[in-house]
Scaffold this motif. Structure first.
Motif: not given
Length: 126
Positions: A46-65
């Protein structure tokens, strides 16, 4: 690198500024990486969809590493990483003053030749 969640209003409000900062400096010299902070993958998408206009890299840290590695326990939290992939500066609050300090800290790590070139400002903003 900034840690965020879908529910952190302060974090969300600074993403456009960070994306603009990256654009002005140039993504070859400065990369903004937004890492989710303990949110389910569906919220992250949802964050990715809401922020697709911002050209930055997004990382899902699913395992909280990443969060655990950097000792993130609360938000907002930002790390300025140097070329040796070390946390050169840590910012644990977002405010206008923090953005000034963040800018100064980040610029201290940018190569001298990058600082001499014209800013990469879109025509609509110049």
């Amino acid at each position: 690198m900034t840690f965020l969640t879908s529910w952190c209003g302060t974090c969300r409000s600074k993403r456009p500024l960070l994306a603009h900062f990256q654009q002005v400096i140039g993504p070859d010299a400065l990369e903004v990486i937004a890492v989710n902070f303990k949110v389910p993958r569906s919220d992250f998408l949802g964050v990715l969809r809401a922020n697709r206009n911002f050209d930055i890299s997004y990382v899902h840290d699913g395992k909280v590493v990443a969060s655990d590695e950097y000792g993130v326990t609360e938000l907002p939290n930002m790390f300025v990483i140097d070329r040796d992939v070390r946390a050169a500066f840590v910012h644990r609050a977002y405010s206008v003053k923090m953005l000034e300090v963040f800018t100064r800290d980040s610029m201290s790590l940018v190569a001298a030749e990058v600082l001499k070139r014209p800013a990469n400002v879109p025509a609509a903003e110049s």
